[in-house]
Design a protein around this motif. Structure first.
Motif, PDB file in Angstrom:
ATOM      1  N   VAL A  71      31.659 -11.657 -39.986  1.00 51.55           N
ATOM      2  CA  VAL A  71      32.499 -11.729 -38.829  1.00 51.55           C
ATOM      3  C   VAL A  71      31.616 -11.354 -37.373  1.00 51.55           C
ATOM      4  O   VAL A  71      32.003 -12.261 -36.537  1.00 51.55           O
ATOM      5  CB  VAL A  71      33.820 -10.940 -38.887  1.00 51.55           C
ATOM      6  N   MET A  72      30.911 -10.565 -37.637  1.00 49.24           N
ATOM      7  CA  MET A  72      29.989  -9.997 -36.561  1.00 49.24           C
ATOM      8  C   MET A  72      28.903 -11.165 -36.031  1.00 49.24           C
ATOM      9  O   MET A  72      29.030 -11.451 -34.984  1.00 49.24           O
ATOM     10  CB  MET A  72      29.244  -8.774 -36.961  1.00 49.24           C
ATOM     11  N   ASP A  73      28.396 -11.934 -37.002  1.00 51.99           N
ATOM     12  CA  ASP A  73      27.440 -12.790 -36.646  1.00 51.99           C
ATOM     13  C   ASP A  73      28.316 -14.166 -36.271  1.00 51.99           C
ATOM     14  O   ASP A  73      27.637 -14.650 -35.135  1.00 51.99           O
ATOM     15  CB  ASP A  73      26.752 -13.242 -38.145  1.00 51.99           C
ATOM     16  N   MET A  74      29.462 -14.403 -36.656  1.00 54.69           N
ATOM     17  CA  MET A  74      30.025 -15.565 -36.405  1.00 54.69           C
ATOM     18  C   MET A  74      30.620 -15.476 -34.885  1.00 54.69           C
ATOM     19  O   MET A  74      30.728 -16.399 -34.196  1.00 54.69           O
ATOM     20  CB  MET A  74      31.117 -15.861 -37.254  1.00 54.69           C
ATOM     21  N   SER A  75      30.829 -14.176 -34.632  1.00 54.61           N
ATOM     22  CA  SER A  75      31.401 -13.781 -33.034  1.00 54.61           C
ATOM     23  C   SER A  75      30.401 -13.677 -32.012  1.00 54.61           C
ATOM     24  O   SER A  75      30.613 -13.522 -31.017  1.00 54.61           O
ATOM     25  CB  SER A  75      32.170 -12.771 -33.071  1.00 54.61           C
ATOM     26  N   GLY A  76      28.957 -13.751 -32.599  1.00 55.39           N
ATOM     27  CA  GLY A  76      28.083 -13.723 -31.404  1.00 55.39           C
ATOM     28  C   GLY A  76      27.338 -12.434 -31.218  1.00 55.39           C
ATOM     29  O   GLY A  76      26.618 -12.210 -30.251  1.00 55.39           O
ATOM     30  N   PHE A  77      27.783 -11.315 -31.987  1.00 53.37           N
ATOM     31  CA  PHE A  77      26.979 -10.153 -32.028  1.00 53.37           C
ATOM     32  C   PHE A  77      26.068 -10.016 -33.036  1.00 53.37           C
ATOM     33  O   PHE A  77      25.913 -10.850 -33.942  1.00 53.37           O
ATOM     34  CB  PHE A  77      27.910  -9.144 -32.397  1.00 53.37           C
ATOM     35  N   ILE A  78      24.902  -9.380 -32.659  1.00 50.45           N
ATOM     36  CA  ILE A  78      23.731  -9.217 -33.721  1.00 50.45           C
ATOM     37  C   ILE A  78      23.484  -7.758 -34.129  1.00 50.45           C
ATOM     38  O   ILE A  78      22.516  -7.532 -35.020  1.00 50.45           O
ATOM     39  CB  ILE A  78      22.433  -9.705 -32.905  1.00 50.45           C
ATOM     40  N   ASN A  79      24.060  -6.717 -33.584  1.00 48.64           N
ATOM     41  CA  ASN A  79      23.967  -5.670 -33.945  1.00 48.64           C
ATOM     42  C   ASN A  79      25.166  -4.669 -34.285  1.00 48.64           C
ATOM     43  O   ASN A  79      26.154  -4.848 -33.558  1.00 48.64           O
ATOM     44  CB  ASN A  79      23.139  -4.660 -32.624  1.00 48.64           C
ATOM     45  N   ARG A  80      25.337  -4.095 -35.626  1.00 46.20           N
ATOM     46  CA  ARG A  80      26.357  -3.868 -36.186  1.00 46.20           C
ATOM     47  C   ARG A  80      27.207  -2.608 -35.424  1.00 46.20           C
ATOM     48  O   ARG A  80      28.232  -2.494 -35.058  1.00 46.20           O
ATOM     49  CB  ARG A  80      26.181  -3.392 -37.543  1.00 46.20           C
ATOM     50  N   SER A  81      26.198  -1.588 -35.007  1.00 47.13           N
ATOM     51  CA  SER A  81      26.785  -0.452 -34.359  1.00 47.13           C
ATOM     52  C   SER A  81      27.138  -0.771 -33.075  1.00 47.13           C
ATOM     53  O   SER A  81      28.195  -0.234 -32.550  1.00 47.13           O
ATOM     54  CB  SER A  81      25.415   0.720 -34.199  1.00 47.13           C
ATOM     55  N   TYR A  82      26.580  -1.689 -32.226  1.00 47.89           N
ATOM     56  CA  TYR A  82      27.085  -2.204 -31.061  1.00 47.89           C
ATOM     57  C   TYR A  82      28.371  -2.900 -30.888  1.00 47.89           C
ATOM     58  O   TYR A  82      29.567  -2.813 -30.376  1.00 47.89           O
ATOM     59  CB  TYR A  82      25.986  -3.246 -30.331  1.00 47.89           C
ATOM     60  N   PHE A  83      28.327  -3.629 -31.999  1.00 45.74           N
ATOM     61  CA  PHE A  83      29.752  -4.475 -32.459  1.00 45.74           C
ATOM     62  C   PHE A  83      30.718  -3.602 -32.536  1.00 45.74           C
ATOM     63  O   PHE A  83      31.958  -3.853 -32.119  1.00 45.74           O
ATOM     64  CB  PHE A  83      29.630  -5.367 -33.518  1.00 45.74           C
ATOM     65  N   ASN A  97      27.232 -17.529 -29.151  1.00 41.33           N
ATOM     66  CA  ASN A  97      25.716 -17.811 -29.179  1.00 41.33           C
ATOM     67  C   ASN A  97      25.252 -16.291 -28.663  1.00 41.33           C
ATOM     68  O   ASN A  97      25.508 -15.897 -27.568  1.00 41.33           O
ATOM     69  CB  ASN A  97      25.273 -18.743 -27.983  1.00 41.33           C
ATOM     70  N   PRO A  98      24.488 -15.717 -29.559  1.00 40.54           N
ATOM     71  CA  PRO A  98      24.135 -14.014 -29.010  1.00 40.54           C
ATOM     72  C   PRO A  98      23.382 -14.049 -27.924  1.00 40.54           C
ATOM     73  O   PRO A  98      23.206 -12.939 -27.031  1.00 40.54           O
ATOM     74  CB  PRO A  98      23.559 -13.415 -30.299  1.00 40.54           C
ATOM     75  N   GLU A  99      22.526 -15.006 -27.473  1.00 34.10           N
ATOM     76  CA  GLU A  99      21.728 -15.133 -26.332  1.00 34.10           C
ATOM     77  C   GLU A  99      22.342 -15.527 -24.944  1.00 34.10           C
ATOM     78  O   GLU A  99      21.894 -15.623 -23.907  1.00 34.10           O
ATOM     79  CB  GLU A  99      20.614 -15.992 -26.629  1.00 34.10           C
ATOM     80  N   LEU A 100      23.810 -15.927 -24.912  1.00 36.90           N
ATOM     81  CA  LEU A 100      24.511 -16.402 -23.924  1.00 36.90           C
ATOM     82  C   LEU A 100      24.662 -15.497 -22.806  1.00 36.90           C
ATOM     83  O   LEU A 100      24.765 -14.244 -22.697  1.00 36.90           O
ATOM     84  CB  LEU A 100      25.850 -16.802 -24.155  1.00 36.90           C
ATOM     85  N   ASN A 101      24.228 -15.839 -21.624  1.00 30.96           N
ATOM     86  CA  ASN A 101      24.165 -14.849 -20.197  1.00 30.96           C
ATOM     87  C   ASN A 101      24.576 -15.697 -19.125  1.00 30.96           C
ATOM     88  O   ASN A 101      24.984 -16.908 -19.135  1.00 30.96           O
ATOM     89  CB  ASN A 101      22.655 -14.528 -20.097  1.00 30.96           C
ATOM     90  N   ARG A 102      24.619 -15.134 -17.991  1.00 24.92           N
ATOM     91  CA  ARG A 102      25.195 -15.653 -16.847  1.00 24.92           C
ATOM     92  C   ARG A 102      24.353 -16.829 -16.253  1.00 24.92           C
ATOM     93  O   ARG A 102      24.936 -17.976 -15.651  1.00 24.92           O
ATOM     94  CB  ARG A 102      25.477 -14.775 -15.578  1.00 24.92           C
ATOM     95  N   GLU A 103      23.024 -16.923 -16.529  1.00 23.64           N
ATOM     96  CA  GLU A 103      22.418 -17.960 -16.069  1.00 23.64           C
ATOM     97  C   GLU A 103      22.519 -19.176 -17.177  1.00 23.64           C
ATOM     98  O   GLU A 103      22.628 -20.232 -16.302  1.00 23.64           O
ATOM     99  CB  GLU A 103      20.661 -17.551 -16.129  1.00 23.64           C
ATOM    100  N   ASP A 104      22.915 -18.985 -18.351  1.00 24.28           N
ATOM    101  CA  ASP A 104      23.332 -20.196 -19.100  1.00 24.28           C
ATOM    102  C   ASP A 104      24.253 -20.772 -18.597  1.00 24.28           C
ATOM    103  O   ASP A 104      24.690 -22.000 -18.643  1.00 24.28           O
ATOM    104  CB  ASP A 104      23.569 -19.797 -20.690  1.00 24.28           C
ATOM    105  N   LEU A 105      25.449 -19.933 -18.307  1.00 26.45           N
ATOM    106  CA  LEU A 105      26.825 -20.346 -18.005  1.00 26.45           C
ATOM    107  C   LEU A 105      26.465 -21.187 -16.350  1.00 26.45           C
ATOM    108  O   LEU A 105      27.251 -22.140 -16.605  1.00 26.45           O
ATOM    109  CB  LEU A 105      27.999 -19.316 -17.670  1.00 26.45           C
ATOM    110  N   ALA A 106      26.048 -20.512 -15.559  1.00 31.95           N
ATOM    111  CA  ALA A 106      25.828 -21.306 -14.446  1.00 31.95           C
ATOM    112  C   ALA A 106      25.077 -22.600 -14.476  1.00 31.95           C
ATOM    113  O   ALA A 106      25.594 -23.774 -13.937  1.00 31.95           O
ATOM    114  CB  ALA A 106      24.623 -20.441 -13.441  1.00 31.95           C
TER     115      ALA A 106
END
Length: 580
Positions: A531-543, A473-482
């Motif tokens: 692969v980038m999309d399936m792994s949770g990244f949305i920006n190619r350069s950042y990936f 999930n590309p939107e996953l953050n610490r609040e979601d995990l908590a």
């Protein structure tokens, strides 16, 4: 066809008439319209030599300026898919318009076409540079043609889309659309209605490519409104093809949104005999692949390939392999046409070598024409330098060909060395990961009573993230995990920092994403973007940046290195519940 034949018969008569009318090099507005009509008719005939000769004759007769003659030459080469030469002459025409107010249409169209060719060649910086300069001029000059301003904004949006600037791109697409729409009611010709139709399609494709399918559906409905206005006008010769093109795109969007029955109904009603343009065939292939009609998709991609061979003759272009051959290969493979798929892969290596040679020869040939053109221009000014210029051009071409040959050999050797080093680095990373996995396994095998609350929370976090693949999930953050763990995000952050060598929650999540991406790269045939999309990244350069920081290799280098190891990345140790 009859109109074209008639045009052929009047071209040379028109040349004589225009020459006779320009004794004092002054033309009336009516004369200029006749010249433009003759030029347009000649370009539509797709006869390169005749168009070039026509431009030379008009320039010599004083019927058109040098800037206009260079623009016509650019159009001729553009229609002949000789893009380097087209860019060269559009640039000359654009730069020659030092006083654009004398002919705003020439300035606007030559600049727009220069920008468009550059973005098509993925010279994004060059395309944006020209478009931005012209937009600034358009904002200051009320006589600047609004339609060209709209399509210049569209060029900028396209470049931003390729640069991964999603929000900026969409902003300029909308600005381009609204700019063009502001002309509604001022012009009523069929060209305007066609422009509005294609402008909305550009927005639809952008939204679809960026995954905003609901918004894409809203815009495809708006596209239908402009399409209806276009087909009502007399002379809309592409009406049936436009209807089919629209229907294909809508069926793809609806299918993606899960409205499969409605999508199928629309698709099945399409008259595919009207689809002649390659983009329409491409969208049809998307629908067939999405609905698992792989055999039909393979046939569709074969038609796409053959259609492009007719329109651009690019038998050895790298774009052919990336855009057309690989989708066709995947469709054949999924359709069970193993023999057809193998027949495409066996000559692939040889074809790539041919592509390199073909593209270098094509560029050298176009450069040769440019050099010859420059030589002729210099010869008109200083005839005594003619032989020297010719010799210089010949030496440059020979040197360029020799250098290209040496460079290809050098690149082949360097690629072998680089591949060997990448594989050594791959094996080193694999050993380190195996050691790290062993440490984590031992950590998990420790009894709970010997673990602190923070360590227990960390193990629970790892288990949830791994089993549910939350990291995709590309939107996953610490609040979601908590929230998932039923605790406070500060405890999650502390647990990650203490138990994973000081990592932040974002770095912890990215470590899972990158390892998952590495496994997909090594063990699947998905594209790097997939692969980038399936792994949770949305920006190619950042990936690419995160991946390189983690593995010291780019994703493509990693895949090549992993392929030499038999594609077993991630299989050596599975950190599962059984190890606890």
């Amino acid at each position: 066809m009859q109109a074209e034949m008639k045009t052929n018969t009047i071209i040379f008569a028109g040349l004589m008439t225009l020459a006779a009318c320009t004794g004092n090099h002054e033309q009336s507005f009516t004369d200029r319209n006749k010249v433009d009509s003759l030029i347009a008719a000649t370009v539509r005939n797709h006869d390169l030599e005749k168009t070039l000769a026509f431009a030379d004759s008009l320039e010599r007769a004083g019927a058109i300026t040098t800037a206009k003659a260079n623009f016509v030459r650019g159009r001729a080469y553009d229609e002949g898919w000789q893009m380097n030469l087209a860019e060269y002459y559009y640039k000359k025409a654009y730069e020659a318009c030092v006083e654009p107010a004398k002919d705003w249409n020439l300035y606007a169209e030559s600049g727009y076409r220069l920008s468009a060719i550059r973005h098509m060649k993925l010279d994004l910086e060059g395309s944006i540079s020209v478009a931005t300069e012209m937009i600034a001029k358009a904002d200051q000059e009320p006589d600047f043609p609004i339609v060209y301003k709209a399509f210049l904004l569209n060029n900028i949006a396209y470049c931003q889309q390729n640069l991964g600037q999603k929000e900026e791109s969409m902003k300029n697409y909308l600005l381009a659309y609204n700019t063009l729409k502001s002309e509604e009611g001022k012009v009523k010709d069929i060209v305007y209605r066609s422009d509005m139709y294609y402008m909305t399609l550009n927005i639809v494709e952008h939204l679809y490519e960026t995954g905003d399918y609901e918004e894409a559906l809203k815009w495809i409905i708006r596209t239908k409104e402009h399409l209806d206005q276009y087909v009502k006008l007399p002379g809309s010769i592409y009406a049936e093809e436009c209807k089919a093109y629209y229907a294909i795109i809508k069926s793809v969007i609806l299918n993606t949104l899960g409205q499969k029955s409605e999508a199928a109904k629309i698709y099945n009603d399409i008259n595919f005999n009207t689809i002649k343009n390659p983009p329409g065939i491409k969208w049809r292939g998307r629908y067939l692949m999405a609905t698992e009609r792989y055999a039909e998709a393979a046939d569709c991609y074969a038609q796409w390939d053959s259609t492009y061979l007719v329109t651009d003759g690019a038998e050895h272009s790298f774009d052919v392999y990336r855009e057309r051959v690989l989708p066709r290969f995947q469709a054949n493979l999924k359709a069970g046409r193993i023999k057809d798929a193998l027949n495409m892969t066996i000559p692939f290596h040889t074809a790539l070598d041919s592509a390199i040679i073909h593209e270098k020869k094509t560029k050298a040939a176009e450069l040769s024409i440019i050099y010859e053109t420059q030589k002729k221009e210099m010869a008109l000014k200083e005839a005594s330098f003619k032989n020297k210029v010719y010799l210089y051009v010949l030496l440059v071409v020979l040197f360029a060909m020799s250098f290209i040959g040496w460079l290809l050999l050098r690149m082949r050797k360097l690629n072998k060395i680089l591949l060997r080093k990448n594989h050594e680095l791959y094996e080193e990373i694999q050993q380190k990961l195996e050691m790290k996995n062993e440490n984590i396994i031992q950590f998990r095998k420790s009894p709970n009573e010997k673990l602190s609350p923070t360590q227990q929370l960390f193990l629970k976090l790892c288990k949830v993230v791994e089993e549910q693949k939350l990291f995709t999930n590309p939107e996953l953050n610490r609040e979601d995990l908590a929230s998932i763990l039923g605790t406070n995000y500060k405890y999650v952050a502390n647990a990650v920092r203490e138990c994973s060598d000081g990592q932040t929650v974002s770095e912890f999540i990215n470590s899972y994403r990158i390892k998952y991406a590495a496994k997909l790269l090594a063990n699947s045939e998905e594209t790097i973007s997939e692969v980038m999309d399936m792994s949770g990244f949305i920006n190619r350069s950042y990936f690419n940046k995160v991946f390189r920081g983690y593995y010291k290799l780019t994703p493509s280098e990693f895949r090549k290195a992993a392929s030499r190891d038999g594609g077993m990345w991630g299989e050596e140790k599975d950190i599962s519940e059984e190890d606890m």
